[in-house]
Design an enzyme around this catalytic site. Structure first.
Site, PDB file in Angstrom:
ATOM      1  N   CYS A   1      55.818  83.911  96.152  1.00 37.55           N
ATOM      2  CA  CYS A   1      56.706  83.173  97.037  1.00 37.55           C
ATOM      3  C   CYS A   1      56.558  81.664  96.813  1.00 37.55           C
ATOM      4  CB  CYS A   1      56.472  83.603  98.483  1.00 37.55           C
ATOM      5  SG  CYS A   1      57.918  83.271  99.505  1.00 37.55           S
TER       6      CYS A   1
ATOM      7  N   GLU B   1      52.512  92.005  97.501  1.00 36.24           N
ATOM      8  CA  GLU B   1      51.239  92.435  98.125  1.00 36.24           C
ATOM      9  C   GLU B   1      51.452  93.342  99.336  1.00 36.24           C
ATOM     10  OE1 GLU B   1      52.432  89.312  98.042  1.00 36.24           O
ATOM     11  OE2 GLU B   1      52.020  88.192  99.890  1.00 36.24           O
TER      12      GLU B   1
ATOM     13  N   HIS C   1      57.128  89.201  98.230  1.00 33.11           N
ATOM     14  CA  HIS C   1      55.687  89.412  98.426  1.00 33.11           C
ATOM     15  C   HIS C   1      55.305  90.836  98.022  1.00 33.11           C
ATOM     16  CE1 HIS C   1      54.771  85.714 100.736  1.00 33.11           C
ATOM     17  NE2 HIS C   1      56.047  85.814 101.100  1.00 33.11           N
TER      18      HIS C   1
HETATM   19  N1  GLN Z   1      57.808  77.862 102.346  1.00 34.60           N
HETATM   20  C1  GLN Z   1      58.533  78.602 101.349  1.00 34.60           C
HETATM   21  C2  GLN Z   1      59.867  79.070 101.886  1.00 34.60           C
HETATM   22  O1  GLN Z   1      60.054  79.124 103.075  1.00 34.60           O
HETATM   23  C3  GLN Z   1      57.709  79.793 100.855  1.00 34.60           C
HETATM   24  C4  GLN Z   1      57.433  80.802 101.906  1.00 34.60           C
HETATM   25  C5  GLN Z   1      56.341  81.767 101.551  1.00 34.60           C
HETATM   26  O2  GLN Z   1      55.538  81.502 100.667  1.00 34.60           O
HETATM   27  N2  GLN Z   1      56.252  82.881 102.249  1.00 34.60           N
HETATM   28  O3  GLN Z   1      60.731  79.393 101.103  1.00 34.60           O
END
Ligand code: GLN
Length: 541
Positions: A386, A517, A515
Site C-alpha cells: 500500500c 497480508e 494488502h
Molecule cells: N496513506 C495511503 C493512502 O491512503 C496508504 C494507505 C495504506 O498504506 N493503507 O492511500
C-alpha cells in the site's frame, strides 16, 4: 439458536483473549462443528478505521469492507473462514442502531433505556450472526477487562442470554496469573478478584483459562476451584508458548473441547486437527533463519516498542517462512531514522529482504523512499504494501524518470508532479471531511499481466485482494513510468487502476496497492509472501 460461548478477560488486557477465542473455535472445528466468532470492542467508535494503530493495534479489513479489530484477523487465520460486518460490534455501532430505531418509532412509543434496549440489540446481533452463518457455535469475545465500566453492558447481554437459554450459553474467563520474581510463586489472588467482579455482574464462569508464563499446577487449579466456585477440571492451564498456533493443541491436551461439549450435552465427534498438527510440526522444525526487515513507524509507545500495528504483515511473513522450512527473524526499523540519517540505510544490507508496510501521513516518508532506493540498487528483495508501493512509485519517478519533485498529494498537496494522487470520489470525501469508512475498502478484483513475478506467484490471472487507502497511482504518469521500465503487473479492470508494480532485472521488487497480508493463513500462506520469502532464501544462500 446456535450455542453461544462468551469469552471475557480478567486481571488485565492483552492476556490473549483473541487467541484463546480463536483456539476454542479451532478445537470445536476439529470436532466437526461449524464455528463463527464475534469481536465486541467497547469503544464509541463505529469501527476501528478511525483509531490510531499505536493505541489500538492493526486495523484489519474484511472482504466486505469492514475496518475492524485485529482479533478478526486472528479468527480468520485460525479458523480459515471469511468474516463480515456481522462479526464485529462496538458500543458506537450498537447505540447508533438503537437510536436509529427509536427515530423510526420501532420501539412503539416505549421509553428507550440503556437496559434492556442496548443489551437486547447486542443479543439480536449475536443471534443474527449465528443464523446467517448457520454456525453450531458463536464465540463472542468481549473486549477489555471485567470491572471496566465500558464493557458492563456487554456482560449484561451475556447474563440475559444465559438466563434465557441456560443450556445454550457458556462463559469462559481468560485471566492472568503472575509469578512475581520476588516471590517465585504463581499467585491466584488477581484471578479470584476478577471472578468476584464477574460474579457482581451476575455471571459465574463455566471455564477459567489461566494464562501465565508457566503451566498451572494442581495446587493452583485447586485454589482457583475453591475460591472461584468451579470444578478444577474446568481450570485450563495456558502457559506462554513459542508459537501462538500451538495453543489449540495445548487446549486439547487439557481436554477442553470435551469439557465444552459435555457442558452443552452435545455428543463429541472424533477429534481431527491433523492439518493443524502437521503445520505446527513444520513450524517447530523450521531452523534455517531468514532475516526480514520491516521499515515502518507505528512502533514506539513511551519507552516500549510494540509491533501490533503490523500484526498481519508479521504473521504473513511467518506463514510463508514456515512453509519453506525457514525460521523467520523479523526486525524493526524506524523510517524516521533514515530520514534523519540517510547513510544509515547501509545497515539493511545484512537482511535477506525488506518490507515497507502501509501507513498514513508524512512522518518518515523520505526515509522510506531512501530504503526503497537502496533495495532497488542493491538487488535486495523488496515488498511494498500500500503506502510502501506508493513510495516505490515516487522513488522510481524521481530517480529513474528524473521527475525530481515527484510526490504523493497526501504528503504534499501542492506538489506539481503528484504521481500518487486522489482519484474521483475521494476528492469530495476529503474536501467534506468525510473520513469514517470512506477509503477504498475491502475486496476488489485485479487482473495480472503475463510473465510477471505476481503471475508466477499466484498462478492465475484473476485475483481478489483487500484494500484500505485513498490515494492511487496517477494514470497521467503511467506511460512515462512504463517506458522507463516500471511494470504495471496488476490492474483493476473496472476502474483501470494500477494495483501492482514490479521491476524487471531485480530478484524481487513488488509493490501492491492492496494488502495481501490480510489473506494469509498458516495453512495457506499468501502466494506473494511465499515468493518474497523464496527470493529472501536465495539471497541468504
Ligand atoms: N496513506 C495511503 C493512502 O491512503 C496508504 C494507505 C495504506 O498504506 N493503507 O492511500
Amino acid at each position: 439458536m446456535s450455542r453461544i460461548i462468551f469469552v471475557g478477560g480478567g486481571v488485565m488486557s492483552g492476556v490473549g483473549k483473541g487467541i484463546a477465542t480463536s483456539s476454542i473455535g479451532k478445537i470445536l472445528q476439529g470436532r466437526g462443528f461449524k464455528v463463527t466468532a464475534i469481536k465486541i470492542d467497547p469503544y464509541v467508535n463505529i469501527d476501528a478505521g478511525t483509531m490510531n494503530p499505536i493505541e489500538h493495534g492493526e486495523v484489519f479489513v474484511t472482504n466486505d469492507a469492514l475496518e475492524c479489530d485485529q482479533d478478526i484477523g486472528n479468527y480468520e487465520r485460525f479458523l480459515s473462514e471469511e468474516f463480515t460486518q456481522d462479526n464485529y460490534m462496538t458500543t458506537g455501532r450498537v447505540y447508533l442502531e438503537v437510536i436509529k430505531k427509536e427515530r423510526n418509532l420501532e420501539y412503539g412509543g416505549k421509553c428507550v433505556e440503556v437496559v434492556p434496549h442496548i443489551p437486547n440489540e447486542v443479543i439480536a446481533r449475536i443471534k443474527r450472526a449465528g443464523r446467517r452463518t448457520k454456525a453450531d457455535f458463536v464465540l463472542v469475545e468481549i473486549g477489555g477487562t471485567v470491572g471496566e465500566y465500558q464493557n458492563l453492558i456487554f456482560l449484561e447481554a451475556a447474563r440475559m442470554m444465559c438466563l434465557k437459554n441456560p443450556n445454550k450459553v457458556l462463559f469462559v474467563m481468560v485471566t492472568y496469573l503472575p509469578v512475581p520474581k520476588s516471590i517465585g510463586e504463581m499467585k491466584t489472588k488477581p484471578t479470584q478478584n476478577a471472578v468476584r467482579i464477574l460474579n457482581e455482574a451476575g455471571i459465574q464462569p463455566d471455564i477459567i483459562i489461566g494464562r501465565s508464563e508457566f503451566p498451572l499446577d494442581e495446587p493452583r487449579k485447586k485454589k482457583i476451584s475453591v475460591f472461584c466456585n468451579i470444578d478444577p477440571k474446568d481450570v485450563v492451564s495456558s502457559p506462554d508458548t513459542e508459537f501462538l498456533y500451538e495453543i489449540p493443541l495445548n487446549f486439547e491436551k487439557e481436554g477442553l473441547s470435551t469439557r465444552i461439549l459435555n457442558k452443552f450435552n452435545m455428543r463429541p465427534k472424533k477429534k481431527d486437527l491433523k492439518d493443524w498438527e502437521s503445520m505446527v510440526n513444520r513450524m517447530k522444525n523450521s531452523k534455517k533463519p531468514v532475516k526480514v526487515a520491516i521499515v515502518g513507524k507505528y512502533f514506539q509507545t513511551g519507552d516500549f516498542v510494540l509491533t501490533d500495528s503490523y500484526l498481519s504483515v508479521i504473521e504473513a511473513i511467518k506463514h510463508a517462512s514456515w512453509n519453506n522450512m525457514l525460521k523467520p527473524e523479523i526486525e524493526w526499523f524506524s523510517a524516521e531514522e533514515y530520514e534523519k540519517n540517510p547513510s544509515k540505510v547501509k545497515e539493511l544490507k545484512d537482511y535477506d529482504g525488506i518490507i515497507i508496510p502501509g501507513g498514513f501521513g508524512s512522518r518518515g516518508i523520505e526515509g522510506k523512499i531512501k530504503v526503497i532506493e537502496f533495495c532497488r540498487e542493491n538487488n535486495i528483495p523488496f515488498l511494498g504494501l500500500c503506502l510502501g508501493m506508493q513510495m516505490a512509485v515516487i522513488e522510481f519517478a524521481r530517480n529513474i524518470c528524473g521527475i525530481k519533485d515527484a510526490n504523493s498529494s497526501e504528503i504534499d498537496p501542492k506538489c506539481s508532479n503528484p504521481v500518487i494522487t486522489l482519484i474521483g470520489d475521494q476528492v469530495d470525501l476529503i474536501n467534506n471531511k468525510k473520513y469514517g469508512a470512506t477509503m477504498r475498502l475491502g475486496a476488489y478484483p485485479c487482473i495480472l499481466k503475463d510473465y510477471t513475478i505476481s503471475y508466477s506467484a499466484y498462478k492465475t490471472k484473476e485475483i481478489s485482494e483487500r484494500h484500505r487507502h485513498r490515494y492511487e497511482l496517477n494514470n497521467d504518469y503511467r506511460t512515462l513510468l512504463e517506458s522507463k521500465g516500471l511494470i504495471m503487473a496488476g490492474i483493476n479492470p473496472e476502474r483501470d487502476l494500477v494495483e501492482i508494480i514490479e521491476l524487471k532485472n531485480h530478484p524481487f521488487f513488488v509493490g501492491t496497492q492492496f494488502h495481501p497480508e490480510f489473506k494469509s493463513t498458516p495453512l495457506v500462506p499468501h502466494p506473494l509472501f511465499n515468493s518474497f520469502i523464496l527470493a529472501c532464501k536465495k539471497r541468504a544462500n
